[in-house]
Write a protein that holds these residues in place. Structure first.
Motif, PDB file in Angstrom:
ATOM      1  N   ASN A  23       0.820  -1.204   0.000  1.00  0.00           N
ATOM      2  CA  ASN A  23       0.000   0.000   0.000  1.00  0.00           C
ATOM      3  C   ASN A  23       0.859   1.261   0.000  1.00  0.00           C
ATOM      4  O   ASN A  23       1.122   1.865   1.048  1.00  0.00           O
ATOM      5  CB  ASN A  23      -0.951  -0.001   1.196  1.00  0.00           C
ATOM      6  CG  ASN A  23      -2.133   0.928   0.984  1.00  0.00           C
ATOM      7  OD1 ASN A  23      -1.983   2.001   0.418  1.00  0.00           O
ATOM      8  ND2 ASN A  23      -3.296   0.517   1.438  1.00  0.00           N
ATOM      9  N   LEU A  63      -0.213   4.659   1.890  1.00  0.00           N
ATOM     10  CA  LEU A  63      -0.097   4.580   3.344  1.00  0.00           C
ATOM     11  C   LEU A  63       1.365   4.539   3.781  1.00  0.00           C
ATOM     12  O   LEU A  63       1.718   5.114   4.822  1.00  0.00           O
ATOM     13  CB  LEU A  63      -0.830   3.340   3.869  1.00  0.00           C
ATOM     14  CG  LEU A  63      -2.358   3.363   3.790  1.00  0.00           C
ATOM     15  CD1 LEU A  63      -2.945   2.098   4.404  1.00  0.00           C
ATOM     16  CD2 LEU A  63      -2.924   4.590   4.476  1.00  0.00           C
ATOM     17  N   THR A  98      -2.111   5.469  10.792  1.00  0.00           N
ATOM     18  CA  THR A  98      -1.696   4.901   9.503  1.00  0.00           C
ATOM     19  C   THR A  98      -1.334   3.431   9.662  1.00  0.00           C
ATOM     20  O   THR A  98      -1.672   2.601   8.800  1.00  0.00           O
ATOM     21  CB  THR A  98      -0.500   5.681   8.929  1.00  0.00           C
ATOM     22  OG1 THR A  98      -0.833   7.059   8.813  1.00  0.00           O
ATOM     23  CG2 THR A  98      -0.112   5.149   7.561  1.00  0.00           C
ATOM     24  N   ALA A 151      -4.551   1.644   9.833  1.00  0.00           N
ATOM     25  CA  ALA A 151      -5.150   1.511   8.505  1.00  0.00           C
ATOM     26  C   ALA A 151      -4.451   0.431   7.687  1.00  0.00           C
ATOM     27  O   ALA A 151      -5.108  -0.358   6.989  1.00  0.00           O
ATOM     28  CB  ALA A 151      -5.087   2.854   7.773  1.00  0.00           C
ATOM     29  N   GLY A 164     -10.383   2.134  -0.842  1.00  0.00           N
ATOM     30  CA  GLY A 164      -9.524   2.646   0.223  1.00  0.00           C
ATOM     31  C   GLY A 164     -10.278   3.036   1.464  1.00  0.00           C
ATOM     32  O   GLY A 164      -9.891   3.994   2.155  1.00  0.00           O
ATOM     33  N   ASN A 177      -8.519   3.634   4.764  1.00  0.00           N
ATOM     34  CA  ASN A 177      -7.709   4.857   4.863  1.00  0.00           C
ATOM     35  C   ASN A 177      -8.430   5.983   5.586  1.00  0.00           C
ATOM     36  O   ASN A 177      -7.807   6.942   6.044  1.00  0.00           O
ATOM     37  CB  ASN A 177      -7.298   5.330   3.470  1.00  0.00           C
ATOM     38  CG  ASN A 177      -6.412   4.325   2.754  1.00  0.00           C
ATOM     39  OD1 ASN A 177      -6.066   3.283   3.313  1.00  0.00           O
ATOM     40  ND2 ASN A 177      -6.049   4.623   1.529  1.00  0.00           N
TER      41      ASN A 177
END
Length: 298
Positions: free
Chosen positions: A73, A76, A120, A123, A148, A151
Motif C-alpha cells: 500500500n 499509506l 496509519t 489503517a 480505500g 484509509n
C-alpha cells in the motif's frame, strides 16, 4: 536563609543561600540546551533518524514498481514515512530555551504527528486483514477495500486528536515554568503541561490507537507469509507500546531537565521502533530482489 548577627532573611526564589548562610547568590538558569553534550546527542540522533527516514522514502519511490512495495500500500507507506520524519523532528522542539510558542507546539506536534503515524499503522493493519481474511468478500466489502475505505481511519483518528488538543489549549494550555527544587543553585526552565489530565488524555488516546493496532495485527500474524506485513506491524506496535508504558512511571519519577530528556528519548525510541520494524526489512528485501533481477537480466 541569609543569616547575620541581627536578623535572618529568606532569599528570594531567584536566589539561594551560600554554605555559610551569609549571602544570597544568584541562581544559574538551566535547561536542555543544544550546546550541552546531552542536547547535542539527542539533536543529532533526531536529525540522523529523520534523514534516514527520508532515505527510506526515496528507496520506496525508487522501487515502487517491485511487487513487495506494491503489495504494501504505497500511499499509506508514504504517509507513515513522512509522519515518522516529522515525529523525529518534533523532538527538537523540546531542546533549547523554552518559550510560550515552543511549549504549546511541543504537545500539539507530538500528539498530532504520532496520531497520524499510529492511525496509519492501524489503517495498514486493517487493509492487510481485509485482503487476506476476506477471500470471498461481498460486493460492499470488496468495494470498501478497492476504494480505500480503511484509509478513512487516518483523518478520523487525527481529527479526534486535534479536537482533544484544542480543548487542552482552550482550558489549560502549557506554559513556561521554573523549577528551583530539582538542582541546587539553579533555576530549571521547563514547560509545564498546564493540565496533567489533558496531557494524559492525549497520551491515553494515542495508546488506545496503538493497542488497537497491536490487537488487530496480532490476530492477523498467522496469515500467509507472502507479502504479509502483519508480523512486522505487530512487533512495531509492541515496541511502541512498551516504550510509552515505560515512559509513564519514569516520567513521573523524574525532575528537572531530565524530565525533558525522558520525553525526547521516548519520542525517538518509539519512532525508531516503528521505522525499524516496518520499513527496514522491506528495504532489505527490495534491494536483494532488485540485485537478483539485475543479475538474471545480465
Amino acid at each position: 536563609m541569609k543569616q547575620d548577627m541581627e536578623q535572618c532573611v529568606r532569599c528570594l526564589d531567584d536566589k539561594y543561600v551560600n554554605l555559610e548562610q551569609t549571602h544570597c547568590l544568584e541562581r544559574a538558569v538551566s535547561f536542555l540546551a543544544f550546546e550541552e553534550p546531552l542536547g547535542i546527542a539527542l539533536g543529532s540522533i533526531a536529525l540522523s533518524f529523520s534523514a534516514f527516514t527520508i532515505l527510506v522514502l526515496f528507496t520506496f519511490i525508487k522501487y515502487k514498481d517491485t511487487p513487495i512495495v506494491k503489495a504494501n500500500n504505497l500511499p499509506l507507506s508514504y504517509i507513515l514515512l513522512i509522519s515518522l520524519a516529522l515525529c523525529f523532528l518534533c523532538s527538537l522542539l523540546f531542546i533549547g530555551h523554552p518559550n510560550q510558542a515552543t511549549c504549546i507546539l511541543q504537545q500539539i506536534t507530538f500528539g498530532v504527528f504520532f496520531t497520524v503515524a499510529v492511525s496509519t499503522v492501524l489503517a495498514k493493519t486493517i487493509t492487510v486483514v481485509m485482503a487476506f481474511k476476506l477471500t470471498t468478500p461481498g460486493r460492499r466489502m470488496r468495494g470498501m477495500l478497492i476504494s480505500g475505505g480503511p484509509n478513512l481511519v487516518i483523518p478520523i483518528c487525527t481529527l479526534i486528536q486535534v479536537v482533544l488538543c484544542g480543548i487542552w489549549l482552550v482550558t489549560s494550555p502549557p506554559f513556561i515554568d521554573r523549577d528551583i527544587q530539582s538542582e541546587h543553585g539553579k533555576t530549571v526552565i521547563i514547560c509545564n503541561k498546564g493540565s496533567t489530565i489533558a496531557f494524559h488524555v492525549v497520551l491515553g488516546y494515542l495508546g488506545s490507537l496503538a493497542l488497537g493496532s497491536f490487537t488487530v495485527a496480532f490476530l492477523a500474524r498467522k496469515l500467509p507469509d507472502r507479502f504479509n506485513e502483519a508480523k512486522f506491524l505487530t512487533f512495531s506496535m509492541m515496541v511502541f507500546c512498551s516504550v510509552w508504558i515505560t515512559f509513564v512511571p519514569v516520567y513521573h519519577s523524574t525532575r528537572g531537565k531530565f524530565l525533558v530528556v525522558v520525553e525526547v528519548f521516548s519520542i525517538l525510541a518509539s519512532s525508531a521502533g516503528l521505522l525499524g520494524c516496518i520499513f527496514v526489512p522491506k528495504c532489505y528485501f527490495c534491494q536483494t530482489r532488485f540485485n537478483y533481477y539485475t543479475e538474471v537480466q545480465r
